[in-house]
Every structure is written in structure tokens, then in C-alpha cells.
Design a protein around this motif. Sequence first.
Motif, short mmCIF file in Angstrom:
data_model
loop_
_atom_site.label_atom_id
_atom_site.label_comp_id
_atom_site.label_asym_id
_atom_site.label_seq_id
_atom_site.Cartn_x
_atom_site.Cartn_y
_atom_site.Cartn_z
N PRO A 190 44.84 51.10 40.34
CA PRO A 190 44.58 50.00 39.63
C PRO A 190 44.86 48.96 40.44
O PRO A 190 45.60 49.07 41.51
N ALA A 191 43.99 47.70 40.70
CA ALA A 191 43.82 46.84 41.38
C ALA A 191 43.94 47.16 43.08
O ALA A 191 44.53 46.47 44.01
N ILE A 224 49.22 42.02 43.13
CA ILE A 224 48.17 42.00 41.79
C ILE A 224 48.54 42.72 40.81
O ILE A 224 48.38 42.47 39.62
N ILE A 228 51.08 41.04 38.75
CA ILE A 228 50.46 39.79 38.11
C ILE A 228 49.51 40.35 36.93
O ILE A 228 49.98 39.85 35.70
N LEU A 229 48.89 41.39 37.07
CA LEU A 229 48.10 42.02 35.69
C LEU A 229 49.03 42.67 34.86
O LEU A 229 48.73 42.43 33.66
N LYS A 275 51.47 41.23 33.64
CA LYS A 275 52.07 40.23 32.79
C LYS A 275 51.02 39.50 31.99
O LYS A 275 51.22 38.91 30.93
N LEU A 304 47.56 41.20 31.28
CA LEU A 304 46.26 42.06 30.92
C LEU A 304 47.14 43.29 29.87
O LEU A 304 47.76 43.90 30.13
N ILE A 317 45.65 33.47 26.86
CA ILE A 317 44.46 33.96 27.80
C ILE A 317 43.38 34.46 26.65
O ILE A 317 42.24 34.22 26.93
N THR A 324 40.59 33.25 31.98
CA THR A 324 40.42 33.82 33.24
C THR A 324 38.81 34.27 33.35
O THR A 324 38.52 35.12 34.24
N ARG A 376 40.77 39.44 35.50
CA ARG A 376 41.78 40.22 35.40
C ARG A 376 41.32 41.76 35.22
O ARG A 376 41.59 42.76 36.01
N LYS A 377 40.03 41.78 34.67
CA LYS A 377 39.44 43.13 34.29
C LYS A 377 38.53 43.73 35.68
O LYS A 377 38.80 44.85 36.01
N ALA A 417 39.94 42.80 38.61
CA ALA A 417 40.92 43.32 39.66
C ALA A 417 41.20 44.66 39.12
O ALA A 417 41.58 45.40 40.05
N ALA A 418 41.64 44.81 37.85
CA ALA A 418 42.18 46.32 37.17
C ALA A 418 41.21 47.26 37.36
O ALA A 418 41.87 48.30 37.72
N HIS A 457 41.16 38.77 43.56
CA HIS A 457 42.56 38.55 43.84
C HIS A 457 43.11 37.19 44.25
O HIS A 457 44.22 37.01 43.61
N LEU A 476 43.44 35.29 40.99
CA LEU A 476 44.66 35.98 40.22
C LEU A 476 45.82 35.30 40.78
O LEU A 476 46.82 34.91 39.91
N ARG A 477 45.99 35.25 41.97
CA ARG A 477 47.45 34.72 42.76
C ARG A 477 47.50 33.05 42.34
O ARG A 477 48.29 32.78 42.00
N PHE A 482 46.05 31.63 39.77
CA PHE A 482 46.33 31.74 38.25
C PHE A 482 47.80 31.86 38.02
O PHE A 482 48.52 31.09 37.20
N ALA A 483 48.52 32.97 38.71
CA ALA A 483 49.87 33.04 38.58
C ALA A 483 50.66 31.84 38.83
O ALA A 483 51.73 31.50 38.13
N LEU A 494 53.78 32.36 36.70
CA LEU A 494 54.08 33.58 36.30
C LEU A 494 54.93 34.25 37.64
O LEU A 494 55.05 35.47 37.79
N GLY A 495 55.46 33.40 38.53
CA GLY A 495 55.96 33.75 39.80
C GLY A 495 56.76 35.03 39.64
O GLY A 495 56.87 36.20 39.88
#
Lengths: 59, 421
Positions: free
Chosen positions: A44-45, A51, A54-55, A57, A59, B13, B254, B370-371, B373-374, B408, B411-412, B414-415, B420-421
Motif C-alpha cells: 500500500p502507498a 503516507i 495518513i491513509l 486515519k 481511509l 470525507i 479528497t 486516498r484511493k 495512493a492506497a 502523495h 495527502l500530506r 490534507f493531513a 492529522l499530524g
Amino acid sequence: MESKTAIDKLLATPVAAINLGVEDFADNLESQGAWVVHVNWTPPAGGDPEIIAILDKIL
Amino acid sequence: MTGVEPIDIKEKIQAANAEAFNRIVSADPVLVDIRPAGEVVPGLEDRMVLHSGPPVEWRNMSGAQKGAVIAMAIFECWADDIQSAEELLSGGGIKLESNHHHDAVGPMAGTISKSLPVYVVENRAYGNRAYCRLVEDQQQFGNYHTEAIDGLRMWRDVWAPSLGQGIRHMGGLSLKPIIAKALQMGDELHNRPNAASAIFAGAMGVPMIESGVTTTDLTSTLSYISGHDLLFLGLAMASAKSAADSARGIEYSTVVTAMARNGYEFGINVSGLDGDWFTAPAPAIDGLYLPGYGEGDGGFDMGDSAITETVGWGGFALGGAPGILSLVGGTPEEALNYSREMREITTGLSPDYSIPALGFEGTAVGIDIRKVAASGTLPIIDTAIAHKNPGHSIIGAGLVRPPMVCFHNALRAFAAKYGLG
């Protein structure tokens, strides 16, 4: 010993493998006559820990 | 604990992305006019050229985009020739800004300046407008020679005024039915808008006659629109931009609201991070070249036309457009797989735009960072190829995917924005 027997048995039977990720490994086994199922998988990622965190939290 | 509870943010989200998806699929694009850009594009000033992709300075511009900007300087009579245009641009005498900062899009180099007429598309579901220039195969690829600029002059002086007169006479032309029909006729509305172009050309003849376009201009314009396979791409892009813009600025979303390239960088916008570009070096294109050209000639990925993929057309609808494969490469089965693959990284399927070859299921809409990146699956884009140097017309076409680092980095951000730190 029991473990040695198990290994002997394993090596004496045709190889059947499930290959995850790099398809070349599956191709190599297949070219030697082994039965292979290839699973197209990547971490993943891309394995990036930031990353992934983050995901986790969102997804 | 600092920040937002995980369960809470996931719900936020999901709701935000559902809203973004609904806005995109419910867009109702209507062509209301064709006007000189200086009269309609917000913030477009004199001595300014808008370009495709994220913002880029003159010194970093790709060869093809430089060529196209030089052509616009000559077209606007800001410079007499190529050399004086280059000197003017090097000295900062012409402002350069991204189309996307002006509710606009443009194919390939994407250049728009005040005298160039643009399609004015109104999204009647949301009330916003978007603009796109004409599509051709010379100047937008960086050709700054007289024959290329003459094409822009014909558009400015004859074709755009004639079409605009017809459009105003008919009170606007609804584009959603044309788009839906074309997707059922083998178009993907990016590299292959052939069916949509034919439908549009067919719809324009009578209104131009009824509105009193002179016989000379009518003949020239009918000849232009009836022989131009890529005619509708400008309308598809403006329609897509009007749909994607309606989904901008939804907190916590997102969903991607723009993918754009300038031959130097690839950039994306994300709804919940509105106003920020997430960029990476523009990738090379895997494609086929016209006779006389090869891989060593190609510039990097360029153009705002990926706005069509952003709303589920183009590469996302490739499975329904096998005819395009002779231009971009690949097999029909691969094309179907691309369309299926895009479902993994999107929010839902369009209720109105379907692909017959996939059992009339809707196109995949609402790219979710998100999708992407995942899964590691990147959006697929079909595109044309410009030369790496200024002065050339189209040299090829192919397929390309964005750099993962754009997603990526989004996403950073967004966090960081949402604690979301």
C-alpha cells in the motif's frame, strides 16, 4: 526426525507456488515446470510509511 | 489527543466526496456563446497569455509552449516576428498565467489571449461558467509559423463569429445530450470526439443560416466544422471544466478537481485543498509517432485536456472507444481494463454517461487521492504529443499517467490542513 521427513516429502512433490508481487519470479518457476498462481500485489502507498500513516486515519 | 477523531474525519470525507461526486455528475453544460476571450474570461488582461497546466515562468516553459506563446504575441500584434516576440517574453513584457486561475482550459499549450474567441459554457445546474479555446493541430502544439497563426485568424475573423451568431440565435445549445450520445457512438471525448463533432456540426448549420450569416462566411464555417474531427474537444473540455469547478472548495473532500500539464510540470487540484497545486515533473508519453518523428523528438506531457479524465471521460472511457487505439496504441481488451481499473480510484459511476461495451455501466467519476495512493493505481490519460522544440505541429499521440508524488504531496497537505499530524 519428523521435520526432516516433512521437508523430504515437500521436495519430493511437484512445486505449487503462489507468487506475490514481482512477476518475474512466477515466470522463472513456470519455465521450470512449476504450477504458479501470480498475484498482482504492491505494498500500500508504495510502502511510504508517512503516507500509510495518513491513509490509516482517513481511509 | 490533538486533531480530529479518526471516525469523525472519515465520515466528513465520505460526505464531502459524495457532494463533490454529485456536483460533477449533475453538471448541465450549455454552450451559450463564443466570444473574444478579453470580453468574457475573468481577469484576462491586455498583454497577458494564459497557458495550460500549473503556473510556469517563461524560462521554465517547455519548447512547444514557448512556441505557442510566441505565436500568440504575433497574433495579437505585440511583436512583429519570432525574434522580437522572444525578446519581449524574455524581458517580462507579457504576463503569463495558468488558464485554471481564470475558469478556463486550453488544449496542449492551451494559449489564450484577449482577441482569441473562446467557447462560453454555462453549467446550468450550478450557475458557473467555463471557457475553452479552439482545438487545432498546429499552433497549440507550438507551431509559430504563418500558416499556424493564419488558422487562429480564420477562427477569430470568420468561424467563431459565425458560430457565435448561430449559438446566440438558438438561445444556447445543451451539451449533455451530445456528450451522452457520443459516448454511445465510440467517443471518449478527448482524443476521439469524432461523433460529438459530427453531431455539433450538424446542429449548427440551420441556426447559422437563420441568424443571417453571410453566404461566404457560412460556406467557410460549414466547411471548417464538417471536416474537423477534434472540433468538439474544446466543448468537451469547457463542459468538463464547468463540472469540475462546481466541485471545488468542498471542505474535507479528497476528490481531484483538475489534472493539468504544461510540458514542464504535471499538477493536480483537490477540492478540499482549493487553490493549491500539487506538482511534479511532467512525465514522458508512451505513444505512437507520425511519420518522420520518434521518441527522441517528443516533449513531456502537456495540456489542460486531462480535465476530461477528471470528470470520467478520455482515458476513463477508453473501453468504449476502441477506434482511438490506432492513434494511441493498445488493444481493445486493454482499453476495457483501463475503464474497469479507474473504478478502483474513483467515488462512483456516472448515472448519465455510460459505456455500451461495459454493459452500459457509467463512467468512473471523482478521482479520490486516498484511493490512488492506497492502490498505487494512477489515472490513465490519453493525449497528443508535441515536439520538444518550438515551431512544430502535432507529432504523435499516446497514453500517460500522472506522477504519484502529486497525490502523495496532496495527502500530506490534507493531513496538515485538517490536523492529522
